[in-house]
Design a protein around this motif. Structure first.
Motif, PDB file in Angstrom:
ATOM      1  N   ASN A 176       4.817   5.024   6.824  1.00  0.00           N
ATOM      2  CA  ASN A 176       4.575   4.711   5.409  1.00  0.00           C
ATOM      3  C   ASN A 176       3.300   3.887   5.225  1.00  0.00           C
ATOM      4  N   VAL A 177       3.156   2.825   6.020  1.00  0.00           N
ATOM      5  CA  VAL A 177       2.002   1.926   5.837  1.00  0.00           C
ATOM      6  C   VAL A 177       0.727   2.550   6.420  1.00  0.00           C
ATOM      7  N   ASN A 178       0.814   2.992   7.684  1.00  0.00           N
ATOM      8  CA  ASN A 178      -0.400   3.403   8.395  1.00  0.00           C
ATOM      9  C   ASN A 178      -0.936   4.757   7.939  1.00  0.00           C
ATOM     10  N   THR A 209      -5.423 -10.777  16.452  1.00  0.00           N
ATOM     11  CA  THR A 209      -4.913 -10.846  15.077  1.00  0.00           C
ATOM     12  C   THR A 209      -3.400 -11.070  15.116  1.00  0.00           C
ATOM     13  N   GLU A 210      -2.758 -10.934  13.958  1.00  0.00           N
ATOM     14  CA  GLU A 210      -1.299 -11.085  13.886  1.00  0.00           C
ATOM     15  C   GLU A 210      -0.547  -9.784  14.218  1.00  0.00           C
ATOM     16  N   LEU A 211      -1.293  -8.703  14.542  1.00  0.00           N
ATOM     17  CA  LEU A 211      -0.691  -7.362  14.606  1.00  0.00           C
ATOM     18  C   LEU A 211       0.546  -7.269  15.510  1.00  0.00           C
ATOM     19  N   ASN A 240      -9.725   1.044   4.274  1.00  0.00           N
ATOM     20  CA  ASN A 240      -8.285   1.247   4.451  1.00  0.00           C
ATOM     21  C   ASN A 240      -7.890   0.619   5.776  1.00  0.00           C
ATOM     22  N   ASN A 241      -7.473  -0.637   5.691  1.00  0.00           N
ATOM     23  CA  ASN A 241      -7.238  -1.415   6.912  1.00  0.00           C
ATOM     24  C   ASN A 241      -5.777  -1.798   7.127  1.00  0.00           C
ATOM     25  N   ALA A 242      -4.980  -1.888   6.059  1.00  0.00           N
ATOM     26  CA  ALA A 242      -3.583  -2.336   6.185  1.00  0.00           C
ATOM     27  C   ALA A 242      -2.860  -1.499   7.240  1.00  0.00           C
ATOM     28  N   PRO A 284     -10.765   0.366  17.008  1.00  0.00           N
ATOM     29  CA  PRO A 284     -10.869  -0.778  17.926  1.00  0.00           C
ATOM     30  C   PRO A 284      -9.850  -0.704  19.059  1.00  0.00           C
ATOM     31  N   GLY A 285     -10.226  -1.342  20.180  1.00  0.00           N
ATOM     32  CA  GLY A 285      -9.258  -1.681  21.222  1.00  0.00           C
ATOM     33  C   GLY A 285      -8.560  -2.955  20.779  1.00  0.00           C
ATOM     34  N   VAL A 286      -8.173  -3.786  21.734  1.00  0.00           N
ATOM     35  CA  VAL A 286      -7.351  -4.952  21.370  1.00  0.00           C
ATOM     36  C   VAL A 286      -8.193  -6.033  20.660  1.00  0.00           C
ATOM     37  N   GLY A 332       4.888  -8.334  27.685  1.00  0.00           N
ATOM     38  CA  GLY A 332       4.066  -7.507  28.572  1.00  0.00           C
ATOM     39  C   GLY A 332       2.666  -7.289  27.991  1.00  0.00           C
ATOM     40  N   TYR A 333       2.605  -7.089  26.684  1.00  0.00           N
ATOM     41  CA  TYR A 333       1.324  -6.848  26.000  1.00  0.00           C
ATOM     42  C   TYR A 333       0.449  -8.106  26.086  1.00  0.00           C
ATOM     43  N   GLN A 334       1.082  -9.276  25.877  1.00  0.00           N
ATOM     44  CA  GLN A 334       0.349 -10.550  25.935  1.00  0.00           C
ATOM     45  C   GLN A 334      -0.205 -10.781  27.333  1.00  0.00           C
ATOM     46  N   SER A 337      -8.526   3.022  12.321  1.00  0.00           N
ATOM     47  CA  SER A 337      -7.568   3.637  13.246  1.00  0.00           C
ATOM     48  C   SER A 337      -7.465   2.731  14.466  1.00  0.00           C
ATOM     49  N   SER A 338      -7.628   3.261  15.643  1.00  0.00           N
ATOM     50  CA  SER A 338      -7.429   2.471  16.866  1.00  0.00           C
ATOM     51  C   SER A 338      -7.830   3.331  18.059  1.00  0.00           C
ATOM     52  N   VAL A 339      -8.049   2.699  19.200  1.00  0.00           N
ATOM     53  CA  VAL A 339      -8.153   3.477  20.444  1.00  0.00           C
ATOM     54  C   VAL A 339      -6.847   4.249  20.630  1.00  0.00           C
ATOM     55  N   VAL A 358       0.810  -1.227   0.000  1.00  0.00           N
ATOM     56  CA  VAL A 358       0.000   0.000   0.000  1.00  0.00           C
ATOM     57  C   VAL A 358       0.841   1.275   0.000  1.00  0.00           C
ATOM     58  N   THR A 359       2.135   1.148   0.243  1.00  0.00           N
ATOM     59  CA  THR A 359       2.982   2.340   0.192  1.00  0.00           C
ATOM     60  C   THR A 359       3.327   2.710  -1.252  1.00  0.00           C
ATOM     61  N   ASP A 360       2.966   1.854  -2.189  1.00  0.00           N
ATOM     62  CA  ASP A 360       3.251   2.086  -3.613  1.00  0.00           C
ATOM     63  C   ASP A 360       2.032   2.765  -4.259  1.00  0.00           C
TER      64      ASP A 360
HETATM   65  P1  NDP Z   1      -2.808  -8.150  11.001  1.00  0.00           P
HETATM   66  O1  NDP Z   1      -1.329  -8.077  11.221  1.00  0.00           O
HETATM   67  O2  NDP Z   1      -3.480  -9.465  11.175  1.00  0.00           O
HETATM   68  O3  NDP Z   1      -3.183  -7.585   9.558  1.00  0.00           O
HETATM   69  C1  NDP Z   1      -2.496  -6.506   8.977  1.00  0.00           C
HETATM   70  C2  NDP Z   1      -2.754  -6.508   7.500  1.00  0.00           C
HETATM   71  O4  NDP Z   1      -2.075  -5.389   6.908  1.00  0.00           O
HETATM   72  C3  NDP Z   1      -2.236  -7.760   6.816  1.00  0.00           C
HETATM   73  O5  NDP Z   1      -3.186  -8.197   5.884  1.00  0.00           O
HETATM   74  C4  NDP Z   1      -0.978  -7.291   6.107  1.00  0.00           C
HETATM   75  O6  NDP Z   1      -0.802  -8.017   4.891  1.00  0.00           O
HETATM   76  C5  NDP Z   1      -1.353  -5.844   5.798  1.00  0.00           C
HETATM   77  N1  NDP Z   1      -0.174  -5.037   5.514  1.00  0.00           N
HETATM   78  C6  NDP Z   1       0.839  -4.729   6.325  1.00  0.00           C
HETATM   79  N2  NDP Z   1       1.764  -3.989   5.689  1.00  0.00           N
HETATM   80  C7  NDP Z   1       1.308  -3.847   4.414  1.00  0.00           C
HETATM   81  C8  NDP Z   1       1.816  -3.201   3.250  1.00  0.00           C
HETATM   82  N3  NDP Z   1       2.981  -2.528   3.285  1.00  0.00           N
HETATM   83  N4  NDP Z   1       1.086  -3.257   2.122  1.00  0.00           N
HETATM   84  C9  NDP Z   1      -0.079  -3.937   2.084  1.00  0.00           C
HETATM   85  N5  NDP Z   1      -0.615  -4.548   3.145  1.00  0.00           N
HETATM   86  C10 NDP Z   1       0.074  -4.511   4.307  1.00  0.00           C
HETATM   87  O7  NDP Z   1      -3.407  -7.083  12.011  1.00  0.00           O
HETATM   88  P2  NDP Z   1      -4.890  -6.465  12.205  1.00  0.00           P
HETATM   89  O8  NDP Z   1      -5.900  -7.188  11.440  1.00  0.00           O
HETATM   90  O9  NDP Z   1      -5.054  -6.300  13.667  1.00  0.00           O
HETATM   91  O10 NDP Z   1      -4.655  -5.007  11.593  1.00  0.00           O
HETATM   92  C11 NDP Z   1      -5.558  -4.352  10.737  1.00  0.00           C
HETATM   93  C12 NDP Z   1      -5.697  -2.897  11.152  1.00  0.00           C
HETATM   94  O11 NDP Z   1      -6.343  -2.826  12.416  1.00  0.00           O
HETATM   95  C13 NDP Z   1      -4.363  -2.158  11.297  1.00  0.00           C
HETATM   96  O12 NDP Z   1      -4.489  -0.878  10.712  1.00  0.00           O
HETATM   97  C14 NDP Z   1      -4.214  -2.039  12.809  1.00  0.00           C
HETATM   98  O13 NDP Z   1      -3.441  -0.937  13.168  1.00  0.00           O
HETATM   99  C15 NDP Z   1      -5.663  -1.903  13.231  1.00  0.00           C
HETATM  100  N6  NDP Z   1      -5.943  -2.196  14.637  1.00  0.00           N
HETATM  101  C16 NDP Z   1      -5.686  -3.439  15.161  1.00  0.00           C
HETATM  102  C17 NDP Z   1      -5.906  -3.672  16.506  1.00  0.00           C
HETATM  103  C18 NDP Z   1      -5.565  -4.985  17.146  1.00  0.00           C
HETATM  104  O14 NDP Z   1      -5.536  -5.072  18.386  1.00  0.00           O
HETATM  105  N7  NDP Z   1      -5.306  -6.052  16.383  1.00  0.00           N
HETATM  106  C19 NDP Z   1      -6.463  -2.645  17.382  1.00  0.00           C
HETATM  107  C20 NDP Z   1      -6.736  -1.399  16.713  1.00  0.00           C
HETATM  108  C21 NDP Z   1      -6.488  -1.189  15.408  1.00  0.00           C
HETATM  109  P3  NDP Z   1       0.599  -8.482   4.260  1.00  0.00           P
HETATM  110  O15 NDP Z   1       1.551  -8.697   5.390  1.00  0.00           O
HETATM  111  O16 NDP Z   1       0.214  -9.741   3.529  1.00  0.00           O
HETATM  112  O17 NDP Z   1       0.994  -7.375   3.328  1.00  0.00           O
END
Ligand code: NDP
Length: 240
Positions: free
Chosen positions: A103-105, A181-183, A80-82, A176-178, A195-197, A132-134, A55-57
């Protein structure tokens, strides 16, 4: 009549993957964007174009959306979730991690909006949902650079919402709060991660990504004259 195209960034896991399932179940054609193409293709969703895009491209995001619009018609909704969360303390954290998050967010969200907004304004319709996020509303320990990016998402969403409010285009921010996911897995500081876990366990666990997907659907499914500006949702036991 077929439903409008929905574009979801970061669709390969977590909230994006759950949102893809939800919009697909509601009968929408989809464009799924992330870097892990195989993960998105494995969902096997009908009427779905998956493109491996960073998404940075700016140009690649625009080209992918143009390709999907040729196939499925104009974008009705962009989610816009990435995003990435690299927690750390700024005195010791590698500045490259701040740059990645900015770059990503932030740039990634702007790239998505840039690719769809002119068309939406022209058609007088369209919904942009920014995740976004809390942490886009208040600060947390070790979150300085991440919070900076999420405060930016809140700010740019509201700014653009005001600018286009007379055009029929809606912008919503979901905070969202927590969420489970893989975040967190990409944070490199093992102490902060542990600590987060522990904190997550103490509050009884996170909410599921499908709960956030429901909130996104709720915002999208309002009548065109209703704009859900913000939804904040978190585990009941999450105090901060
Ligand atoms: P995940 O890590 O599970 O998902 C993140 C997604 O973003 C993946 O699909 C990943 O795909 C994609 N991504 C990351 N970098 C790039 C990139 N450079 N280009 C394209 N895609 C990218 O985490 P979440 O589902 O939790 O995250 C989704 C959103 O929710 C984020 O914006 C996060 O900040 C937000 N959020 C999450 C919270 C949480 O507790 N989980 C709380 C609040 C907000 P890939 O690696 O395949 O590119």
């Amino acid at each position: 009549m077929s439903k409008p195209l929905v574009v979801i960034t970061g669709a390969s896991s977590g909230i994006g993957a759950a949102t893809a399932q939800a919009f697909s179940a509601a009968g929408h054609p989809l464009l799924l964007l992330s870097r892990r193409l195989d993960r998105m293709e494995q969902f096997g969703l009908p009427e779905t174009l998956c493109i491996g895009v960073d998404v940075t491209d700016t140009a690649a995001v625009k080209a992918a959306i143009e390709q999907a619009e040729t196939q499925y018609g104009p974008v009705g909704c962009l989610v816009n979730n990435a995003g990435v969360m690299l927690l750390g303390q700024v005195d010791v954290q590698d500045p490259a991690e701040w740059q990645t998050m900015l770059n990503v967010n932030v740039m990634g969200v702007l790239n998505g909006i840039h690719a769809v907004l002119a068309g939406m304004k022209q058609r007088g319709a369209g919904t942009i949902v920014n995740i976004s996020s809390v942490a886009g509303r208040k600060t947390f320990p070790d979150h300085a650079a991440y919070c900076a990016t999420k405060f930016a998402v809140h700010a740019l969403t509201e700014n653009i919402r005001e600018e286009v409010s007379g055009t029929g285009v809606r912008l919503a921010v979901i905070a969202p709060g927590v969420v489970e996911t893989e975040l967190l897995s990409h944070t490199t500081d093992e102490g902060i991660k542990a600590g987060y876990q522990e904190w997550k366990q103490d509050i009884g666990g996170a909410i599921g990504p499908e709960v956030v997907a429901d909130a996104i659907m709720f915002a999208y499914n309002q009548p065109p004259n209703v704009c859900i500006r913000e939804i904040v949702l978190a585990p009941t036991s999450q105090q901060a």
